[in-house]
Write a protein that holds these residues in place. Structure first.
Motif, PDB file in Angstrom:
ATOM      1  N   GLY A 196      -1.755   3.576  -3.554  1.00  0.00           N
ATOM      2  CA  GLY A 196      -2.487   2.354  -2.898  1.00  0.00           C
ATOM      3  C   GLY A 196      -3.189   1.433  -3.975  1.00  0.00           C
ATOM      4  O   GLY A 196      -3.887   0.424  -3.617  1.00  0.00           O
ATOM      5  N   VAL A 197      -2.807   1.523  -5.299  1.00  0.00           N
ATOM      6  CA  VAL A 197      -2.925   0.328  -6.030  1.00  0.00           C
ATOM      7  C   VAL A 197      -2.150  -0.561  -6.181  1.00  0.00           C
ATOM      8  O   VAL A 197      -1.070  -0.479  -6.740  1.00  0.00           O
ATOM      9  N   ARG A 198      -2.546  -1.748  -5.523  1.00  0.00           N
ATOM     10  CA  ARG A 198      -1.527  -2.783  -5.208  1.00  0.00           C
ATOM     11  C   ARG A 198      -2.666  -4.086  -4.994  1.00  0.00           C
ATOM     12  O   ARG A 198      -3.680  -3.955  -4.712  1.00  0.00           O
ATOM     13  N   ALA A 227       2.204  -4.546 -12.351  1.00  0.00           N
ATOM     14  CA  ALA A 227       3.293  -4.059 -13.392  1.00  0.00           C
ATOM     15  C   ALA A 227       2.606  -2.984 -13.762  1.00  0.00           C
ATOM     16  O   ALA A 227       2.232  -2.707 -15.096  1.00  0.00           O
ATOM     17  N   ILE A 228       2.714  -1.727 -13.114  1.00  0.00           N
ATOM     18  CA  ILE A 228       2.114  -0.486 -13.197  1.00  0.00           C
ATOM     19  C   ILE A 228       3.073   0.843 -12.963  1.00  0.00           C
ATOM     20  O   ILE A 228       3.908   0.266 -12.119  1.00  0.00           O
TER      21      ILE A 228
END
Length: 398
Positions: A175-177, A166-167
């Motif tokens: 790629g932040v996942r 939730a960002i």
């Protein structure tokens, strides 16, 4: 042997390896397996077993030759030259993090290696050691094909509800996942559920990979639906020396207290988890042998959070039909399985003490609504299969 596939699975202080002969129908037959352990210590040891698990080598290389994984690869290379005869067709490697770009095995070249290097900050405990043997082989045998097989690839089919944090969208595009890890192990388990029950591949299963690293994966119809691990291999269940799920505010607090990023990284990867809780060891065998309250706390903490993960993943699949334990702790630590199973009794799981003590394969009672099994994993065989399929032009898509 006309051709074979060599598999290297490099960790922080060891290199596991297997050599597979390739049959005319592209079948894989293991010729030997080995472990080069104690890298960087005075207890370095090379052990090799043949296809029947008879010992064919047990050597103690000079510690000076085993100072790190790259140096140890030279020791291993020398042993291969003297024992395998014809060079392998290719070398397959376990690489922990594939990032957003690699969703399937890939033939390694300079460009691929550079992109994998860029992912080191996301897996600092694993990625550098995964890449060290690749570099060593490329330096000595640049013509030998090498294939990277990723622990993240099996989970790349996750939907947005499982994959997204939730960002802001911009961070996701960077790629932040949630990637998930231990994918090679879970892929092997998914492919062998039929060995436990012919109907199991189509059912709802939570697999628990419990080793030094620990995670749980929801498998529905043999595919990964969700996993407890996320952006890095720090998330999820408490592990040997890693904390698992942690409020990110703890990291902010540590920074405010003056800890450097390097010190925080060392703490989270090397001093937390079962080791941090017990103050004794991150090795489950040591904790089971101890009667100290902190050791009991560490084991209870693991069971508590593993059972919670099973329930959470079951809710995401709309139910649960079976639990499968795998990896070193999951395959061998009956008390840990019993403690987790006891906390899942409300789900309808009834453990069978005798079956559990015998390590299964089925460890639940006949009347249990939810089945529980032990299934040994084999990441190396999975890597060999992917490596050969890539060379032959086949493609596996999850």
């Amino acid at each position: 042997m006309s051709e074979g596939i060599l598999v290297l699975n490099a960790g922080s202080s060891s290199i596991k390896f297997q050599l597979y002969a390739v049959g005319g129908d592209d079948s894989l037959t293991r010729r030997f397996k080995g472990l080069l352990g104690g890298i960087g210590t005075a207890h370095a040891r090379l052990q090799v077993w043949d296809a029947g698990d008879a010992v064919i080598a047990d050597e103690r290389p000079e510690p000076a030759r085993m100072r790190d994984v790259a140096a140890a690869q030279e020791v291993l290379g020398a042993w291969f030259l003297g024992h395998i005869g014809t060079p392998p067709l290719a070398v397959g490697h376990r690489v922990v993090h594939g990032g957003p770009d690699f969703a399937e095995p890939v033939l390694i070249d300079d460009a691929v290696l550079a992109r994998l290097d860029a992912l080191v900050p996301l897996a600092p405990l694993h990625q550098p050691n995964n890449l060290a043997p690749i570099r060593s082989i490329r330096a000595r045998r640049p013509e030998l094909p090498q294939v990277a097989c990723f622990d993240t690839a099996f989970h790349r089919g996750h939907g947005p509800l499982a994959e997204r944090f939730a960002i802001p969208e911009a961070l996701y595009r960077q790629g932040v996942r949630r990637y998930g890890f231990h994918g090679l192990s879970y892929e092997y388990i998914a492919g062998h559920l039929k060995d436990l029950d012919p109907l199991l591949p189509e059912r709802r299963v939570v697999a628990l990979h419990l080793g030094s690293g620990m995670s749980a994966c929801a498998l529905r119809a043999g595919r990964s639906i969700d996993s407890t691990m996320g952006f890095t291999a720090l998330d999820g269940l408490p592990m040997s020396t890693r904390p698992g799920q942690l409020d990110p505010g703890v990291v902010l607090y540590l920074q405010e207290q003056g800890m450097t990023p390097a010190a925080i990284e060392h703490l989270l990867y090397h001093e937390c988890g079962l080791k941090g809780l017990s103050g004794l060891s991150g090795d489950v065998r040591d904790l089971l042998a101890s009667d100290s309250p902190p050791a009991r706390l560490a084991l209870d903490h693991l069971a508590y959070h593993a059972a919670g993960a099973i329930a959470a993943l079951a809710s995401k699949m709309g139910g649960l039909d079976a639990i499968v334990f795998t990896a070193g702790v999951g395959e061998n630590a009956a008390p840990v399985r019993a403690a987790i199973g006891a906390r899942c009794a409300w789900l309808g799981l009834v453990m069978d003490a005798a079956r559990n003590a015998a390590h299964g394969p089925r460890i639940s009672a006949d009347g249990s609504r939810i089945a529980a099994h032990v299934l040994p994993t084999n990441e190396e065989r999975m890597i060999a299969r992917h490596t050969l399929d890539l060379l032959r032009g086949y493609r596996t898509v999850w």
